[in-house]
Design an enzyme around this catalytic site. Sequence first.
Site, PDB file in Angstrom:
ATOM      1  N   THR A  28     121.829  64.952   6.625  1.00  0.00           N
ATOM      2  CA  THR A  28     122.099  63.889   7.606  1.00  0.00           C
ATOM      3  C   THR A  28     121.775  64.402   9.007  1.00  0.00           C
ATOM      4  O   THR A  28     121.980  65.573   9.298  1.00  0.00           O
ATOM      5  CB  THR A  28     123.598  63.502   7.539  1.00  0.00           C
ATOM      6  OG1 THR A  28     123.883  63.016   6.228  1.00  0.00           O
ATOM      7  CG2 THR A  28     123.942  62.414   8.560  1.00  0.00           C
ATOM      8  N   ASP A  81     118.594  70.046   4.904  1.00  0.00           N
ATOM      9  CA  ASP A  81     119.531  69.555   5.915  1.00  0.00           C
ATOM     10  C   ASP A  81     119.364  70.347   7.212  1.00  0.00           C
ATOM     11  O   ASP A  81     118.812  71.452   7.213  1.00  0.00           O
ATOM     12  CB  ASP A  81     120.977  69.681   5.391  1.00  0.00           C
ATOM     13  CG  ASP A  81     121.942  68.750   6.118  1.00  0.00           C
ATOM     14  OD1 ASP A  81     121.533  68.080   7.085  1.00  0.00           O
ATOM     15  OD2 ASP A  81     123.122  68.703   5.708  1.00  0.00           O
ATOM     16  N   ASP A  84     124.051  72.504  13.224  1.00  0.00           N
ATOM     17  CA  ASP A  84     124.384  72.520  14.657  1.00  0.00           C
ATOM     18  C   ASP A  84     124.249  73.926  15.217  1.00  0.00           C
ATOM     19  O   ASP A  84     123.893  74.099  16.374  1.00  0.00           O
ATOM     20  CB  ASP A  84     125.802  71.967  14.857  1.00  0.00           C
ATOM     21  CG  ASP A  84     125.884  70.527  14.394  1.00  0.00           C
ATOM     22  OD1 ASP A  84     125.126  69.700  14.932  1.00  0.00           O
ATOM     23  OD2 ASP A  84     126.652  70.239  13.468  1.00  0.00           O
ATOM     24  N   LYS A  94     128.078  72.879  10.729  1.00  0.00           N
ATOM     25  CA  LYS A  94     127.500  71.559  10.507  1.00  0.00           C
ATOM     26  C   LYS A  94     128.588  70.506  10.725  1.00  0.00           C
ATOM     27  O   LYS A  94     129.759  70.826  10.839  1.00  0.00           O
ATOM     28  CB  LYS A  94     126.959  71.447   9.085  1.00  0.00           C
ATOM     29  CG  LYS A  94     125.756  72.360   8.856  1.00  0.00           C
ATOM     30  CD  LYS A  94     125.116  72.200   7.495  1.00  0.00           C
ATOM     31  CE  LYS A  94     124.936  70.789   7.041  1.00  0.00           C
ATOM     32  NZ  LYS A  94     124.241  69.904   7.985  1.00  0.00           N
ATOM     33  N   GLY A  95     128.158  69.265  10.793  1.00  0.00           N
ATOM     34  CA  GLY A  95     129.135  68.186  10.934  1.00  0.00           C
ATOM     35  C   GLY A  95     129.120  67.511  12.287  1.00  0.00           C
ATOM     36  O   GLY A  95     129.988  66.675  12.561  1.00  0.00           O
ATOM     37  N   GLY A  96     128.121  67.863  13.116  1.00  0.00           N
ATOM     38  CA  GLY A  96     127.992  67.163  14.398  1.00  0.00           C
ATOM     39  C   GLY A  96     127.886  65.658  14.192  1.00  0.00           C
ATOM     40  O   GLY A  96     128.367  64.865  15.001  1.00  0.00           O
ATOM     41  N   GLY A  97     127.295  65.268  13.071  1.00  0.00           N
ATOM     42  CA  GLY A  97     127.178  63.842  12.736  1.00  0.00           C
ATOM     43  C   GLY A  97     128.339  63.349  11.876  1.00  0.00           C
ATOM     44  O   GLY A  97     128.371  62.181  11.485  1.00  0.00           O
ATOM     45  N   GLU A 103     127.909  66.567   2.793  1.00  0.00           N
ATOM     46  CA  GLU A 103     126.835  67.576   2.875  1.00  0.00           C
ATOM     47  C   GLU A 103     127.209  68.810   2.059  1.00  0.00           C
ATOM     48  O   GLU A 103     126.383  69.367   1.337  1.00  0.00           O
ATOM     49  CB  GLU A 103     126.603  67.962   4.346  1.00  0.00           C
ATOM     50  CG  GLU A 103     125.968  66.840   5.155  1.00  0.00           C
ATOM     51  CD  GLU A 103     125.902  67.116   6.647  1.00  0.00           C
ATOM     52  OE1 GLU A 103     125.173  66.389   7.325  1.00  0.00           O
ATOM     53  OE2 GLU A 103     126.582  68.017   7.135  1.00  0.00           O
ATOM     54  N   LYS A 121     119.234  76.072  17.901  1.00  0.00           N
ATOM     55  CA  LYS A 121     120.381  76.133  16.986  1.00  0.00           C
ATOM     56  C   LYS A 121     120.699  77.563  16.525  1.00  0.00           C
ATOM     57  O   LYS A 121     121.732  77.795  15.922  1.00  0.00           O
ATOM     58  CB  LYS A 121     120.113  75.276  15.738  1.00  0.00           C
ATOM     59  CG  LYS A 121     119.670  73.836  16.017  1.00  0.00           C
ATOM     60  CD  LYS A 121     120.795  73.009  16.570  1.00  0.00           C
ATOM     61  CE  LYS A 121     120.456  71.553  16.774  1.00  0.00           C
ATOM     62  NZ  LYS A 121     120.366  70.770  15.569  1.00  0.00           N
TER      63      LYS A 121
HETATM   64  C1  5RP Z   1     125.479  66.125  10.372  1.00  0.00           C
HETATM   65  C2  5RP Z   1     124.966  67.518  10.466  1.00  0.00           C
HETATM   66  C3  5RP Z   1     123.612  67.716  11.065  1.00  0.00           C
HETATM   67  O1  5RP Z   1     122.836  68.463  10.196  1.00  0.00           O
HETATM   68  C4  5RP Z   1     123.755  68.459  12.371  1.00  0.00           C
HETATM   69  O2  5RP Z   1     124.677  67.778  13.188  1.00  0.00           O
HETATM   70  C5  5RP Z   1     122.404  68.581  13.083  1.00  0.00           C
HETATM   71  O3  5RP Z   1     122.017  67.331  13.524  1.00  0.00           O
HETATM   72  P1  5RP Z   1     120.644  67.053  14.255  1.00  0.00           P
HETATM   73  O4  5RP Z   1     119.559  67.267  13.250  1.00  0.00           O
HETATM   74  O5  5RP Z   1     120.765  65.622  14.712  1.00  0.00           O
HETATM   75  O6  5RP Z   1     120.528  68.013  15.417  1.00  0.00           O
HETATM   76  O7  5RP Z   1     125.589  68.468  10.075  1.00  0.00           O
HETATM   77  O8  5RP Z   1     126.788  66.075   9.887  1.00  0.00           O
END
Ligand code: 5RP
Length: 220
Positions: A28, A81, A84, A94-97, A103, A121
């Site tokens: 995600t 995937d 962050d 992870k988990g910014g989204g 995941e 990152k």
């Molecule tokens: C979502 C995540 C994403 O992989 C993480 O936040 C990176 O996001 P992006 O590709 O938009 O920088 O863990 O839950």
Amino acid sequence: MTQDELKKAAAHAALDYIIDGSIVGVGTGSTVNHFIDALAGMRDRIRGAVSSSEASSQRLAAHGIEVFDLNGIESLPVYVDGADEIDGGFAMIKGGGGALTREKIVAAVSERFICICDTSKRVDVLGRFPLPIEVIPMACSHVTRELRKLGGEPKLREGFVTDNGNLIVDVHGLRITDPVATETRINQIVGVVTNGLFAERGADVLLLAGAGGVERLQAR
Ligand code: 5RP
């Protein structure tokens, strides 16, 4: 190159790891969105995908890629995937989204975790990015008190509900020198569904996009 162009470059490099005829594990985020769009170009060569969020499922379906229920699948050869943050041992935050739990579940069923990132990152020590924790709503105050004892500053992600109907608490100000121990410790707090440290099961391959191109790094 912009950060978005770097994300796209890392995402496109991940196509080389997709196995013909397989079901692909899909993460995600904005980097993964580039991956899904690229995967659409080879959709006739794969059976379909297992997705880690409603958002990714919708994007996959819009491209005509069949989305399978993970319960009907024993193993996925590849999970792609973003992250962050990722450290030198390929442990990640992870988990910014907010999709960390799904995941982590899809990653657990996958043989190979391919992390797609731009160089911003990559860190030496995890924790500058606030660590997301998925929490059962009624346990939010209890979990927040327990997290404070670990030295961080937990903040509820306002107005956000996960795909599983839970809350996210982001812990600021941590310096995570032992990611496996911290992942285990936080998961022991009653009311925590899971936390955004992917250390016990980190990435196997890192596709790291920078100004000089995409570096392909293998876990030791
Ligand atoms: C979502 C995540 C994403 O992989 C993480 O936040 C990176 O996001 P992006 O590709 O938009 O920088 O863990 O839950």
